[in-house]
Design an enzyme around this catalytic site. Sequence first.
Site, PDB file in Angstrom:
ATOM      1  N   GLU A   1     -33.143  96.065   7.706  1.00 24.32           N
ATOM      2  CA  GLU A   1     -32.389  96.763   8.746  1.00 24.32           C
ATOM      3  C   GLU A   1     -31.807  98.052   8.184  1.00 24.32           C
ATOM      4  O   GLU A   1     -30.737  98.032   7.550  1.00 24.32           O
ATOM      5  CB  GLU A   1     -31.234  95.874   9.238  1.00 24.32           C
ATOM      6  CG  GLU A   1     -31.683  94.575   9.851  1.00 24.32           C
ATOM      7  CD  GLU A   1     -30.668  94.080  10.882  1.00 24.32           C
ATOM      8  OE1 GLU A   1     -31.079  93.832  12.017  1.00 24.32           O
ATOM      9  OE2 GLU A   1     -29.475  93.979  10.550  1.00 24.32           O
TER      10      GLU A   1
ATOM     11  N   GLY B   1     -30.039  93.137  17.944  1.00 28.18           N
ATOM     12  CA  GLY B   1     -28.620  93.156  18.288  1.00 28.18           C
ATOM     13  C   GLY B   1     -28.441  93.391  19.779  1.00 28.18           C
ATOM     14  O   GLY B   1     -28.598  92.485  20.597  1.00 28.18           O
ATOM     15  N   GLY B   2     -28.163  94.631  20.138  1.00 25.70           N
ATOM     16  CA  GLY B   2     -27.821  94.995  21.522  1.00 25.70           C
ATOM     17  C   GLY B   2     -28.771  94.417  22.566  1.00 25.70           C
ATOM     18  O   GLY B   2     -28.317  93.850  23.576  1.00 25.70           O
TER      19      GLY B   2
ATOM     20  N   GLU C   1     -23.011  95.328   8.812  1.00 25.46           N
ATOM     21  CA  GLU C   1     -21.617  95.404   9.276  1.00 25.46           C
ATOM     22  C   GLU C   1     -20.697  94.602   8.352  1.00 25.46           C
ATOM     23  O   GLU C   1     -19.538  94.954   8.153  1.00 25.46           O
ATOM     24  CB  GLU C   1     -21.533  94.925  10.736  1.00 25.46           C
ATOM     25  CG  GLU C   1     -22.115  95.975  11.684  1.00 25.46           C
ATOM     26  CD  GLU C   1     -22.842  95.426  12.898  1.00 25.46           C
ATOM     27  OE1 GLU C   1     -22.625  94.268  13.276  1.00 25.46           O
ATOM     28  OE2 GLU C   1     -23.664  96.187  13.463  1.00 25.46           O
TER      29      GLU C   1
ATOM     30  N   ASN D   1     -28.912  88.535  17.483  1.00 26.38           N
ATOM     31  CA  ASN D   1     -27.576  88.565  16.886  1.00 26.38           C
ATOM     32  C   ASN D   1     -26.608  89.135  17.924  1.00 26.38           C
ATOM     33  O   ASN D   1     -26.599  90.329  18.179  1.00 26.38           O
ATOM     34  CB  ASN D   1     -27.634  89.454  15.625  1.00 26.38           C
ATOM     35  CG  ASN D   1     -26.265  89.725  15.040  1.00 26.38           C
ATOM     36  OD1 ASN D   1     -25.280  89.081  15.394  1.00 26.38           O
ATOM     37  ND2 ASN D   1     -26.202  90.690  14.130  1.00 26.38           N
ATOM     38  N   TRP D   2     -25.809  88.249  18.504  1.00 26.31           N
ATOM     39  CA  TRP D   2     -24.898  88.671  19.581  1.00 26.31           C
ATOM     40  C   TRP D   2     -23.655  89.377  19.042  1.00 26.31           C
ATOM     41  O   TRP D   2     -22.859  89.885  19.807  1.00 26.31           O
ATOM     42  CB  TRP D   2     -24.487  87.459  20.436  1.00 26.31           C
ATOM     43  CG  TRP D   2     -25.618  86.810  21.177  1.00 26.31           C
ATOM     44  CD1 TRP D   2     -26.927  87.218  21.207  1.00 26.31           C
ATOM     45  CD2 TRP D   2     -25.555  85.644  22.016  1.00 26.31           C
ATOM     46  NE1 TRP D   2     -27.676  86.377  22.004  1.00 26.31           N
ATOM     47  CE2 TRP D   2     -26.849  85.397  22.513  1.00 26.31           C
ATOM     48  CE3 TRP D   2     -24.521  84.777  22.377  1.00 26.31           C
ATOM     49  CZ2 TRP D   2     -27.141  84.328  23.360  1.00 26.31           C
ATOM     50  CZ3 TRP D   2     -24.804  83.712  23.221  1.00 26.31           C
ATOM     51  CH2 TRP D   2     -26.101  83.490  23.712  1.00 26.31           C
ATOM     52  N   LYS D   3     -23.473  89.350  17.738  1.00 26.91           N
ATOM     53  CA  LYS D   3     -22.288  89.962  17.109  1.00 26.91           C
ATOM     54  C   LYS D   3     -21.008  89.432  17.774  1.00 26.91           C
ATOM     55  O   LYS D   3     -20.985  88.277  18.204  1.00 26.91           O
ATOM     56  CB  LYS D   3     -22.400  91.490  17.145  1.00 26.91           C
ATOM     57  CG  LYS D   3     -23.756  91.964  16.587  1.00 26.91           C
ATOM     58  CD  LYS D   3     -23.845  93.423  16.320  1.00 26.91           C
ATOM     59  CE  LYS D   3     -25.225  93.749  15.763  1.00 26.91           C
ATOM     60  NZ  LYS D   3     -25.404  95.131  15.405  1.00 26.91           N
TER      61      LYS D   3
ATOM     62  N   GLY E   1     -27.793  99.867  16.116  1.00 29.47           N
ATOM     63  CA  GLY E   1     -26.893 100.234  17.214  1.00 29.47           C
ATOM     64  C   GLY E   1     -26.933 101.696  17.596  1.00 29.47           C
ATOM     65  O   GLY E   1     -26.094 102.166  18.361  1.00 29.47           O
TER      66      GLY E   1
HETATM   67  P1  PGA Z   1     -29.216  96.619  17.170  1.00 40.93           P
HETATM   68  O1  PGA Z   1     -28.607  95.728  15.984  1.00 40.93           O
HETATM   69  O2  PGA Z   1     -30.456  95.930  17.658  1.00 40.93           O
HETATM   70  O3  PGA Z   1     -28.123  96.681  18.206  1.00 40.93           O
HETATM   71  O4  PGA Z   1     -29.524  97.966  16.582  1.00 40.93           O
HETATM   72  C1  PGA Z   1     -29.451  95.086  15.070  1.00 40.93           C
HETATM   73  C2  PGA Z   1     -28.634  94.253  14.123  1.00 40.93           C
HETATM   74  O5  PGA Z   1     -27.497  94.638  13.793  1.00 40.93           O
HETATM   75  O6  PGA Z   1     -29.078  93.175  13.688  1.00 40.93           O
END
Ligand code: PGA
Length: 255
Positions: free
Chosen positions: A168, A235-236, A98, A11-13, A174
């Site tokens: 999650e 994510g990150g 989010e 997930n690149w957000k 994050g």
């Molecule tokens: P993260 O995010 O790996 O940066 O903690 C995970 C996500 O929001 O799916």
Amino acid sequence: MTTRRSIIAGNWKMNTSLDEAVSLASQVVEGAAEFDGVDRILIPPFPWIIPVRDALSGSGITVGAQTCYHEDSGAFTGEVSPTMLAPLCSHVVLGHSERRHILGEDDAAVAARLEAVLRTSLSPILCVGETLEEREAGNANAVVERQLRSALAGITQADMSRVVIAYEPVWAIGTGVAASADDAQEMAAFVRSTIGALHGSTAGDGVQIQYGGSVKSSNAEELMACPDVDGALVGGASLDAGEFVAIIRAAAAGG
Ligand code: PGA
């Protein structure tokens, strides 16, 4: 007993320029095309879905979307519908923390989106998870069960077989602090039994359950070894091709 495929999604957000997105996708293809025993999905921002899909062409890696609306078309400025995404994407993330906590999506909004997605060929990745406050108050299971029931109670068993769950915990997203493998396993098993109670044991046994929250190459092996964890929503670390490919490798080894 069902054999479940591992599933790793990045997930690149709201990150990457167009050039960075295409380059990142090409690097992931180079490193991860061989792991075809694992479902691999890149989830870029909306405008990069088509160029990323083109960069992934022929690799077996698919593209996904980060959210969508619950209507197919109409006067909903700024929204994107499941029917628009279906020809392009394999999966769509719904109820990410989010979206729930920053953008105000409640359980009813998530349930409506899930129902709309299931009218298309897309597979929803339904995110559930408790905040730190809820965990410390001993309410983690109750929160996750409420989120699952609200989204899944009304769907058919056939549709359930297309749903992926991402557990999650909000406090792990994050933050650099992932859940321990024991905590991830315990909640994944609880998710599985809740789905079993809702839709029968075949559905419970078969559902792919991801863990998400600060997954990186250094903890992926341990998390992917949990019997009820089938993969990760990353994510990150998915913004770094080397890290992301290492997580896919850990899933291929552990799954
Ligand atoms: P993260 O995010 O790996 O940066 O903690 C995970 C996500 O929001 O799916």
